[in-house]
Design a protein around this motif. Structure first.
Motif, mmCIF file in Angstrom:
data_model
loop_
_atom_site.group_PDB
_atom_site.id
_atom_site.type_symbol
_atom_site.label_atom_id
_atom_site.label_comp_id
_atom_site.label_asym_id
_atom_site.label_seq_id
_atom_site.Cartn_x
_atom_site.Cartn_y
_atom_site.Cartn_z
ATOM 1 N N LEU A 92 -22.523 21.011 -26.805
ATOM 2 C CA LEU A 92 -23.807 20.854 -26.116
ATOM 3 C C LEU A 92 -23.706 21.186 -24.624
ATOM 4 O O LEU A 92 -24.576 21.855 -24.070
ATOM 5 N N TRP A 108 -28.692 25.760 -27.143
ATOM 6 C CA TRP A 108 -28.732 24.475 -26.440
ATOM 7 C C TRP A 108 -29.963 23.671 -26.886
ATOM 8 O O TRP A 108 -29.855 22.482 -27.189
ATOM 9 N N PHE A 131 -18.004 14.539 -27.151
ATOM 10 C CA PHE A 131 -18.046 13.078 -27.050
ATOM 11 C C PHE A 131 -16.815 12.594 -26.300
ATOM 12 O O PHE A 131 -16.874 11.727 -25.426
ATOM 13 N N GLY A 144 -17.197 11.924 -22.209
ATOM 14 C CA GLY A 144 -17.360 10.482 -22.098
ATOM 15 C C GLY A 144 -16.127 9.710 -21.668
ATOM 16 O O GLY A 144 -16.232 8.555 -21.280
ATOM 17 N N THR A 194 -16.247 7.854 -17.572
ATOM 18 C CA THR A 194 -16.516 6.415 -17.643
ATOM 19 C C THR A 194 -15.341 5.626 -17.052
ATOM 20 O O THR A 194 -15.542 4.668 -16.295
ATOM 21 N N THR A 251 -15.482 5.785 -13.315
ATOM 22 C CA THR A 251 -16.529 4.928 -12.727
ATOM 23 C C THR A 251 -16.072 3.467 -12.734
ATOM 24 O O THR A 251 -16.267 2.741 -11.747
ATOM 25 N N LEU A 270 -18.442 12.762 -11.575
ATOM 26 C CA LEU A 270 -18.564 14.225 -11.567
ATOM 27 C C LEU A 270 -19.301 14.594 -10.291
ATOM 28 O O LEU A 270 -20.276 13.935 -9.930
ATOM 29 N N ARG A 279 -26.801 25.246 -12.824
ATOM 30 C CA ARG A 279 -27.682 25.998 -13.715
ATOM 31 C C ARG A 279 -27.484 27.479 -13.428
ATOM 32 O O ARG A 279 -27.152 27.859 -12.295
ATOM 33 N N VAL A 336 -30.064 16.496 -18.263
ATOM 34 C CA VAL A 336 -29.406 15.300 -17.707
ATOM 35 C C VAL A 336 -28.411 14.759 -18.748
ATOM 36 O O VAL A 336 -28.560 15.018 -19.949
ATOM 37 N N CYS A 337 -27.409 14.011 -18.294
ATOM 38 C CA CYS A 337 -26.347 13.505 -19.185
ATOM 39 C C CYS A 337 -26.936 12.797 -20.414
ATOM 40 O O CYS A 337 -27.682 11.833 -20.291
ATOM 41 N N ILE A 338 -26.566 13.258 -21.574
ATOM 42 C CA ILE A 338 -27.095 12.672 -22.820
ATOM 43 C C ILE A 338 -26.444 11.321 -23.096
ATOM 44 O O ILE A 338 -27.006 10.476 -23.799
ATOM 45 N N PHE A 350 -25.191 5.216 -23.125
ATOM 46 C CA PHE A 350 -23.936 4.790 -23.757
ATOM 47 C C PHE A 350 -22.941 4.358 -22.672
ATOM 48 O O PHE A 350 -22.347 3.277 -22.729
ATOM 49 N N ILE A 365 -19.954 0.351 -19.406
ATOM 50 C CA ILE A 365 -19.510 -0.096 -18.077
ATOM 51 C C ILE A 365 -19.968 -1.540 -17.814
ATOM 52 O O ILE A 365 -19.200 -2.383 -17.348
HETATM 53 C C1 HEM Z 1 -20.152 7.344 -16.102
HETATM 54 C C2 HEM Z 1 -20.073 8.213 -17.080
HETATM 55 C C3 HEM Z 1 -20.693 9.586 -17.066
HETATM 56 C C4 HEM Z 1 -21.078 10.364 -16.004
HETATM 57 C C5 HEM Z 1 -20.964 10.054 -14.527
HETATM 58 C C6 HEM Z 1 -21.628 11.590 -16.555
HETATM 59 C C7 HEM Z 1 -22.145 12.624 -15.788
HETATM 60 C C8 HEM Z 1 -22.717 13.771 -16.316
HETATM 61 C C9 HEM Z 1 -23.284 14.846 -15.530
HETATM 62 C C10 HEM Z 1 -23.333 14.898 -13.997
HETATM 63 C C11 HEM Z 1 -23.727 15.785 -16.390
HETATM 64 C C12 HEM Z 1 -24.428 17.102 -16.025
HETATM 65 C C13 HEM Z 1 -25.931 16.926 -16.193
HETATM 66 C C14 HEM Z 1 -26.749 18.093 -15.686
HETATM 67 O O1 HEM Z 1 -26.307 19.234 -15.802
HETATM 68 O O2 HEM Z 1 -27.852 17.869 -15.151
HETATM 69 C C15 HEM Z 1 -23.444 15.315 -17.724
HETATM 70 C C16 HEM Z 1 -23.753 16.018 -18.870
HETATM 71 C C17 HEM Z 1 -23.396 15.604 -20.133
HETATM 72 N N1 HEM Z 1 -22.810 14.399 -20.482
HETATM 73 FE FE1 HEM Z 1 -22.279 12.924 -19.238
HETATM 74 N N2 HEM Z 1 -21.540 11.531 -17.924
HETATM 75 C C18 HEM Z 1 -20.986 10.321 -18.279
HETATM 76 C C19 HEM Z 1 -20.751 9.853 -19.563
HETATM 77 C C20 HEM Z 1 -21.016 10.554 -20.717
HETATM 78 C C21 HEM Z 1 -20.785 10.062 -22.068
HETATM 79 C C22 HEM Z 1 -20.245 8.684 -22.404
HETATM 80 C C23 HEM Z 1 -21.141 11.078 -22.914
HETATM 81 C C24 HEM Z 1 -21.118 11.133 -24.416
HETATM 82 C C25 HEM Z 1 -20.936 10.148 -25.189
HETATM 83 C C26 HEM Z 1 -21.621 12.182 -22.110
HETATM 84 C C27 HEM Z 1 -22.076 13.380 -22.607
HETATM 85 C C28 HEM Z 1 -22.614 14.398 -21.837
HETATM 86 C C29 HEM Z 1 -23.111 15.649 -22.401
HETATM 87 C C30 HEM Z 1 -23.090 16.043 -23.872
HETATM 88 C C31 HEM Z 1 -23.610 16.395 -21.337
HETATM 89 C C32 HEM Z 1 -24.250 17.781 -21.402
HETATM 90 C C33 HEM Z 1 -25.757 17.607 -21.638
HETATM 91 C C34 HEM Z 1 -26.494 18.930 -21.806
HETATM 92 O O3 HEM Z 1 -26.055 19.941 -21.261
HETATM 93 O O4 HEM Z 1 -27.538 18.897 -22.479
HETATM 94 N N3 HEM Z 1 -21.526 11.823 -20.782
HETATM 95 N N4 HEM Z 1 -22.821 14.079 -17.661
#
Ligand code: HEM
Length: 485
Positions: free
Chosen positions: A114, A122, A292, A296, A300, A303, A359, A364, A430-432, A436, A441
């Motif tokens: 994803l 996507w 995942f 993830g 996490t 943080t 992160l 984009r 945005v983060c999916i 979770f 946390i």
């Molecule tokens: C504190 C923990 C986390 C932080 C700080 C974080 C941060 C982010 C950020 C900055 C993005 C980019 C979003 C964007 O492009 O606008 C992102 C995307 C994503 N995150 Fe997280 N994330 C965290 C935890 C997780 C967890 C636990 C999962 C899955 C279980 C996850 C799955 C994803 C996925 C799949 C994307 C891509 C979404 C897409 O492109 O549609 N993240 N995350």
């Protein structure tokens, strides 16, 4: 003589092609009408030696020099770097159809996760996976978290008895890994105790890949930004990540055979596999196991580590949190229902992610020629949206270096400027996993704070790695833990 002339001729033609390739986009960033970092000869704009710098600090300096929006050539790619909230709103929400892709990596369908998927793939994947991460469906995945947090806190108690001052980072990483193993894949692991299963080894290896540690890494990254075909040839996912895909497939097959249902992420993927529609392929479903784990795990754990650090440095916030936990839970145990009432704790997580985002940027790619706030942007331009320089911008967050969780309490919502806090990114991509991660946390931190006072020590410092492209990874997190009465 004739042969020499032919060789010279071929060399000249080769150099001409090379020159043409490396300078093909020259003039693009110069036409934006915003400040830009000049490219050097046929190369893109600096920096080049990533392993020698903190990319986070370097980026902050450029914003101090150029203001909220500026440009550079990332290798051959014209790149706009911005923290302007209006610009970011346009790119991630209003004009999302012109900026659907986050990266320009090329992968075959069966290895498309994803986070790196583009356009219609996507859209299909996000539509398919989004319900899995809504509060209702998450419930089955969240319940095991409480038990894993309890086991981890018990282990911390043992450690604190042996020696109250220790490096808590590996335990936090182990906790997040055990959580993903169980909630994602139905596997019982003991990574918090340092048991390194194959799953754990793969997880650590995947994240290390995203950093330039030495000259060779810098050269490979700089070369691939000048010759994107290198990345296309290498493939995006490394060997350890591909092993996670295999593991996902094996668990799915075994459960199908034995007709087992655990209610975890794997089961959700099995349901999706039964209702498959193009462009999603069966291999693509298995590949989502990688995301995942990679998205993830370290995010996490990082943080949690930063929250421990911030609370060691801010004991008065810690006392207020202790009061909140007592008043919400009384004598009952902490669970994923009552943490919803721990508003100060959630605000503390947001404030931690503001000052120390796990992160440090989201991106984009412009997929159709367009115009944003008067800047004509051609297809192929990268929009880089760092969050840290925005999070410490005085205009957006007054007293930016003061740790003030109350900024994120509901009653102060009106003071927050949309699109300035982007720890989880923004807009349609945005983060999916935000919900979770938040629950994970809050459960862990509330259980830790209920049992221990986190105490600052001379060794409680954050030392970061150079060359981290997207993350803020620290070496270790030494604190002293004092049991509460
Ligand atoms: C504190 C923990 C986390 C932080 C700080 C974080 C941060 C982010 C950020 C900055 C993005 C980019 C979003 C964007 O492009 O606008 C992102 C995307 C994503 N995150 Fe997280 N994330 C965290 C935890 C997780 C967890 C636990 C999962 C899955 C279980 C996850 C799955 C994803 C996925 C799949 C994307 C891509 C979404 C897409 O492109 O549609 N993240 N995350």
């Amino acid at each position: 003589m004739a042969i020499l002339t032919i060789i010279l001729g071929l060399l000249l033609i080769g150099f001409a092609f090379l020159y043409r390739h490396l300078t093909q986009n020259r003039g693009v960033i110069e036409s934006f009408g915003i400040p830009y970092i000049k490219p050097l000869f046929v190369f893109g704009s600096p920096p080049y030696f990533y392993h020698r710098i903190s990319i986070r600090e370097w980026t902050v300096k450029q914003f101090e020099k150029f203001g909220k929006t500026w440009a550079r050539y990332e290798g051959i790619t014209p790149t706009i770097v911005t923290i302007d909230p209006e610009f970011i709103k346009q790119v991630t929400v209003k004009q999302f159809d012109n900026f659907t892709d986050a990266f320009d990596f090329q992968t075959d369908d069966d290895h498309t996760t994803l986070d790196i998927a583009k356009g219609d793939v996507w859209r299909a994947l996000r539509k398919m996976l989004s319900p899995t991460f809504t509060t209702g469906k998450l419930k089955g995945m969240l319940e095991p978290m409480e038990g894993i947090a309890d086991k981890t806190i018990d282990f911390i108690e043992e450690q604190a008895k042996l020696s109250p001052q220790f490096n808590i980072k590996p335990i936090l990483q182990g906790f997040t890994l055990d959580t993903i193993s169980k909630c994602g894949f139905g596997l019982d692991t003991n990574a918090h105790k340092g048991d390194n299963s194959d799953f754990a080894k793969n997880a650590y290896a995947v994240f290390d890949q995203l950093r330039a540690d030495n000259w060779m890494d810098s050269i490979i990254y700089t070369a691939s930004s000048h010759f994107p075909v290198i990345l296309k040839m290498l493939g995006f996912w490394s060997e350890p990540a591909l092993k996670v895909k295999e593991l996902t497939r094996d668990i799915m097959n075994q459960r199908d055979k034995l007709n087992i249902h655990e209610g975890d992420f794997i089961d959700r993927l099995r349901e999706h596999k039964l209702n498959l529609e193009p462009p999603v392929t069966p291999g693509m479903i298995e590949a989502q196991g990688i995301v995942f784990l990679t998205a993830g795990f370290e995010t996490t754990a990082n943080t949690l580590g930063h929250m421990v650090y911030m609370l060691a440095k801010n004991p008065e916030v810690q006392e207020r949190l202790y009061e909140e936990i007592l008043s919400v839970c009384g004598d009952s145990s902490i669970n994923h229902e009552n943490i919803k009432e721990m508003h100060l704790l959630e605000a503390t997580m947001c404030e931690t992610l503001r000052i120390r985002p796990a992160l440090t940027e989201h991106d984009r790619i412009c997929t159709n020629d367009t115009e944003v706030l008067g800047i004509k942007i051609p297809k192929g331009t990268r929009i880089q949206m760092p969050n840290y320089p925005s999070h410490i911008n005085e205009e957006f967050f007054p007293e930016p270096f003061a740790f003030k969780p109350e900024r994120f309490l509901k009653e102060n919502n009106n003071d927050l400027i949309p699109f300035t806090w982007r720890a989880f990114g923004s807009g349609n991509r945005v983060c999916i996993g935000q919900r979770f991660a938040t629950v994970e946390i809050l459960i862990f931190m509330s259980k830790l704070l209920a049992k221990f006072k986190i105490v600052d020590t001379p060794e409680t410092v954050t030392k970061y790695y150079n060359g981290d492209f997207f993350a803020n990874i620290f070496h270790e997190m030494v604190v002293r833990l004092e049991p509460r009465e």
